[in-house]
Design a protein around this motif. Structure first.
Motif, PDB file in Angstrom:
ATOM      1  N   ALA A  25      52.454  66.613  20.969  1.00 54.94           N
ATOM      2  CA  ALA A  25      52.854  66.471  22.417  1.00 54.94           C
ATOM      3  C   ALA A  25      53.083  68.133  23.019  1.00 54.94           C
ATOM      4  CB  ALA A  25      53.899  65.686  22.675  1.00 54.94           C
ATOM      5  N   GLU A  26      52.853  67.893  24.250  1.00 53.84           N
ATOM      6  CA  GLU A  26      53.499  69.162  24.901  1.00 53.84           C
ATOM      7  C   GLU A  26      54.952  69.246  24.650  1.00 53.84           C
ATOM      8  OE1 GLU A  26      51.598  67.051  26.989  1.00 53.84           O
ATOM      9  OE2 GLU A  26      50.179  68.079  27.849  1.00 53.84           O
ATOM     10  N   PHE A  27      55.260  70.617  24.413  1.00 53.87           N
ATOM     11  CA  PHE A  27      56.869  70.883  24.168  1.00 53.87           C
ATOM     12  C   PHE A  27      57.394  70.926  25.423  1.00 53.87           C
ATOM     13  CE2 PHE A  27      60.306  74.197  23.225  1.00 53.87           C
ATOM     14  CZ  PHE A  27      61.144  73.014  22.708  1.00 53.87           C
ATOM     15  N   ALA A  28      58.310  70.001  25.799  1.00 55.54           N
ATOM     16  CA  ALA A  28      58.951  69.683  27.073  1.00 55.54           C
ATOM     17  C   ALA A  28      59.608  71.013  27.657  1.00 55.54           C
ATOM     18  CB  ALA A  28      60.111  68.436  26.971  1.00 55.54           C
ATOM     19  N   CYS A  29      60.203  71.660  26.836  1.00 49.62           N
ATOM     20  CA  CYS A  29      60.921  72.924  27.243  1.00 49.62           C
ATOM     21  C   CYS A  29      60.121  74.238  27.391  1.00 49.62           C
ATOM     22  CB  CYS A  29      62.360  73.281  26.287  1.00 49.62           C
ATOM     23  SG  CYS A  29      63.423  71.814  26.364  1.00 49.62           S
ATOM     24  N   ASP A  30      58.756  74.054  27.615  1.00 54.09           N
ATOM     25  CA  ASP A  30      58.028  75.274  27.595  1.00 54.09           C
ATOM     26  C   ASP A  30      57.671  75.328  29.133  1.00 54.09           C
ATOM     27  OD1 ASP A  30      55.930  77.249  27.663  1.00 54.09           O
ATOM     28  OD2 ASP A  30      54.286  75.768  26.900  1.00 54.09           O
ATOM     29  N   PRO A  41      47.467  66.446  22.893  1.00 57.23           N
ATOM     30  CA  PRO A  41      47.244  67.561  23.745  1.00 57.23           C
ATOM     31  C   PRO A  41      47.002  68.849  22.479  1.00 57.23           C
ATOM     32  CG  PRO A  41      48.834  66.357  24.621  1.00 57.23           C
ATOM     33  CD  PRO A  41      48.533  65.683  23.326  1.00 57.23           C
ATOM     34  N   LEU A  42      47.924  68.818  21.639  1.00 62.61           N
ATOM     35  CA  LEU A  42      47.701  69.928  20.534  1.00 62.61           C
ATOM     36  C   LEU A  42      46.222  70.075  20.059  1.00 62.61           C
ATOM     37  CD1 LEU A  42      48.752  72.226  18.813  1.00 62.61           C
ATOM     38  CD2 LEU A  42      49.575  70.437  17.247  1.00 62.61           C
ATOM     39  N   ASP A  43      45.847  68.845  19.322  1.00 62.52           N
ATOM     40  CA  ASP A  43      44.471  69.039  18.993  1.00 62.52           C
ATOM     41  C   ASP A  43      43.395  69.249  20.008  1.00 62.52           C
ATOM     42  OD1 ASP A  43      45.189  67.442  16.788  1.00 62.52           O
ATOM     43  OD2 ASP A  43      45.124  65.633  17.645  1.00 62.52           O
ATOM     44  N   ILE A  99      49.912  78.017  20.963  1.00 62.82           N
ATOM     45  CA  ILE A  99      48.381  77.826  20.833  1.00 62.82           C
ATOM     46  C   ILE A  99      48.098  78.852  21.936  1.00 62.82           C
ATOM     47  CG2 ILE A  99      46.475  76.811  21.129  1.00 62.82           C
ATOM     48  CD1 ILE A  99      47.609  76.098  18.521  1.00 62.82           C
ATOM     49  N   PRO A 100      47.206  80.032  21.761  1.00 57.23           N
ATOM     50  CA  PRO A 100      46.859  80.957  22.803  1.00 57.23           C
ATOM     51  C   PRO A 100      46.149  80.443  23.873  1.00 57.23           C
ATOM     52  CG  PRO A 100      46.489  81.922  20.582  1.00 57.23           C
ATOM     53  CD  PRO A 100      46.542  80.316  20.400  1.00 57.23           C
ATOM     54  N   PHE A 135      49.032  85.116  25.607  1.00 67.52           N
ATOM     55  CA  PHE A 135      50.033  84.220  26.334  1.00 67.52           C
ATOM     56  C   PHE A 135      49.853  82.964  25.442  1.00 67.52           C
ATOM     57  CE2 PHE A 135      51.049  87.182  29.838  1.00 67.52           C
ATOM     58  CZ  PHE A 135      52.403  87.329  29.876  1.00 67.52           C
ATOM     59  N   CYS A 136      50.682  82.061  25.204  1.00 68.80           N
ATOM     60  CA  CYS A 136      50.741  80.834  24.556  1.00 68.80           C
ATOM     61  C   CYS A 136      51.075  79.624  25.000  1.00 68.80           C
ATOM     62  CB  CYS A 136      51.351  80.979  23.038  1.00 68.80           C
ATOM     63  SG  CYS A 136      50.435  81.999  21.831  1.00 68.80           S
ATOM     64  N   ARG A 137      50.683  78.631  24.820  1.00 63.66           N
ATOM     65  CA  ARG A 137      51.346  77.292  25.395  1.00 63.66           C
ATOM     66  C   ARG A 137      51.966  76.687  24.105  1.00 63.66           C
ATOM     67  NH1 ARG A 137      47.299  73.912  28.554  1.00 63.66           N
ATOM     68  NH2 ARG A 137      45.853  75.687  28.027  1.00 63.66           N
ATOM     69  N   LEU A 138      53.126  76.091  24.377  1.00 59.75           N
ATOM     70  CA  LEU A 138      53.939  75.321  23.058  1.00 59.75           C
ATOM     71  C   LEU A 138      53.867  73.809  23.156  1.00 59.75           C
ATOM     72  CD1 LEU A 138      57.058  77.463  23.976  1.00 59.75           C
ATOM     73  CD2 LEU A 138      54.945  78.140  22.830  1.00 59.75           C
TER      74      LEU A 138
END
Length: 461
Positions: free
Chosen positions: A128-133, A5-7, A94-95, A113-116
């Motif tokens: 992977a998506e950060f579970a606590c985002d 997901p980060l890629d 990542i914005p 705003f960013c996702r983590l």
């Protein structure tokens, strides 16, 4: 190798026309700095600032921040940092480039705003998506909900808050209320003018507002898809803090500012849409009513409202608001037709007003809870029962639904017992919410207050 997901997010940003648009804006307006914003589990905004000349690189690579920031760098009473301790890795922020905006009070600054994500160097869960985002969680839940049901959650919030400073004291006849008084809006005109000006510049379609009670002003913006509403509420809070700084006054989203004062709520008005049709209403029916899918969604919301109180009333102070019967805050779990005393009010055809969330709520978690609860109601055809007639403060409790928790301690227990919400939030985030709020509750229970000194200092013998 499969892209993480980060890629995927990085690749999307690298080729996005929104990146080119942001770079053009930076050059045109002379933007010098950019805030890379993330949101913690309590709704606090954290992040980093970077010179704008590095925006293109950081928009793709992201910025790093220690994972304990997502729990406000809060240490427990034992001195352990929540969300992983001192040895936790950093997350990569990542914005979401569509949220890039220049700050109207200083065009030398912008924000995004960013996702983590988990960093890409970990041996497990790399990228992977950060579970606590919580912000990322809502985006994922909305997409999954739409995939499963074909529906879209649209919401609008009513952010009440307290403004205090010289000249803002209300003046009104004893026994009455200053609510809706234009004279008191006039006293707050500098606040209203600046908030609306900045909000519109940042993309909020401001629609109406009023003076609610002494020191309390509510300014509303147009409803939209739930993730946009959550971002806009976060932006609105930042605007209000900036306006307070400029005017030399105080702005607070504390749920219950003082004994006897009206509490600050943040009612969520919501509906579900399919192809721009509101499915909570039925064509041709104009009186207040709910469609079958609307009734089931409402039933699910009521069934999980006790568990959701850890989100909707997330502070010790939150529960002072629910104890003040008669101040339009719910005191039990029920619903009614245009009934302002209920937990959920059918306020218009096809629109439900959820009155439990307070002004300190994390809007990403409150919307995630609405989604999970309503989908469970739709899936299991949960019946909300008949609407409450008259004041719910005098009505008998409805034993079909759990009692409304009236302390943060009770809310922790109710959340632990709600498997639907725990599953929707995931084990890591659910555990962190419990740990964070359990520590807050323990700190409060061990703290001696002025009320106790007044009650007991001279009471014996």
């Amino acid at each position: 190798m499969t892209a993480t997901p980060l890629d995927t997010h990085r690749e999307a940003n690298a080729s996005s026309p929104e990146l080119a648009a942001a770079l053009s804006t930076i050059a045109e307006l002379g933007v010098e700095f950019v805030y890379f914003q993330a949101v913690t589990i309590t709704g606090r905004v954290v992040g980093k600032v970077a010179p704008a000349r590095h925006f293109e690189r950081l928009a793709i690579r992201g910025v790093q921040q220690h994972q304990t920031a997502v729990a406000n760098l809060q240490g427990t009473r034992e001195g352990v940092l929540l969300a992983g301790g001192v040895n936790a890795p950093e997350y990569t922020a990542i914005p979401d480039l569509e949220t890039f905006a220049v700050l109207p009070w200083d065009t030398g600054f912008a924000r995004v705003f960013c996702r983590l994500y988990e960093p890409d160097h970990l041996p497990e869960r790399a990228g992977a998506e950060f579970a606590c985002d919580t912000r990322g969680l809502l985006r994922r839940m909305l997409a999954g909900f739409t995939d499963r049901t074909g529906l879209e959650l649209r919401t609008g919030c009513e952010p009440e808050m307290t403004w205090q400073g010289e000249g803002l004291q209300a003046q009104f006849r004893p026994g009455s209320s200053p609510a809706y008084h234009i004279e008191h809006l006039e006293r707050n005109r500098p606040i209203v003018k600046k908030v609306v000006e900045y909000a519109q510049a940042l993309g909020l379609d401001m629609i109406e507002g009023d003076y609610e009670d002494e020191f309390q002003v509510e300014l509303n913006f147009m409803y939209d898809r739930a993730d946009r509403t959550a971002d806009r509420l976060t932006t609105y809070r930042q605007i209000c803090k900036q306006v307070a700084r400029e005017l030399g006054i105080h702005a607070s989203f504390m749920p219950k500012p003082a004994t006897g004062m009206m509490g600050n709520g943040c009612h969520h008005n919501f509906s579900f849409w399919h192809d721009d049709v509101n499915v909570l209403a039925e064509p041709g029916v104009t009186e207040l009513h709910l469609s079958e899918v609307g009734r089931h969604a409402l039933g699910g919301l009521l069934a999980h409202s006790a568990g959701a109180m850890l989100v909707n009333g997330s502070t010790v102070n939150s529960y002072k608001r629910y104890w003040d019967a008669g101040q339009f805050a719910p005191s039990r779990i029920n619903w009614g037709l245009d009934n302002k005393t209920c937990t959920v009010r059918l306020s218009a055809v096809g629109r439900l007003e959820y009155k439990l969330p307070d002004a300190a709520v994390n809007p990403y978690l409150s919307h995630a809870a609405i989604l999970a609860a309503c989908e469970d109601g739709m899936k299991n055809a949960i019946d909300p029962g008949e609407p409450t007639q008259g004041s719910s403060y005098d009505a008998p409790a409805d034993d079909r639904f759990p009692a409304l928790p009236l302390t943060l301690g009770e809310a922790i227990g109710a959340f632990r017992a709600d498997q639907v919400l725990n599953q929707a939030f995931g084990p890591e985030l659910s555990a962190l919410l419990v740990d964070y709020h359990a520590d807050e509750w323990a700190r409060y229970c061990g703290h001696v207050t002025e009320w106790e000194r007044e009650m007991y200092w001279n009471d014996t013998p």
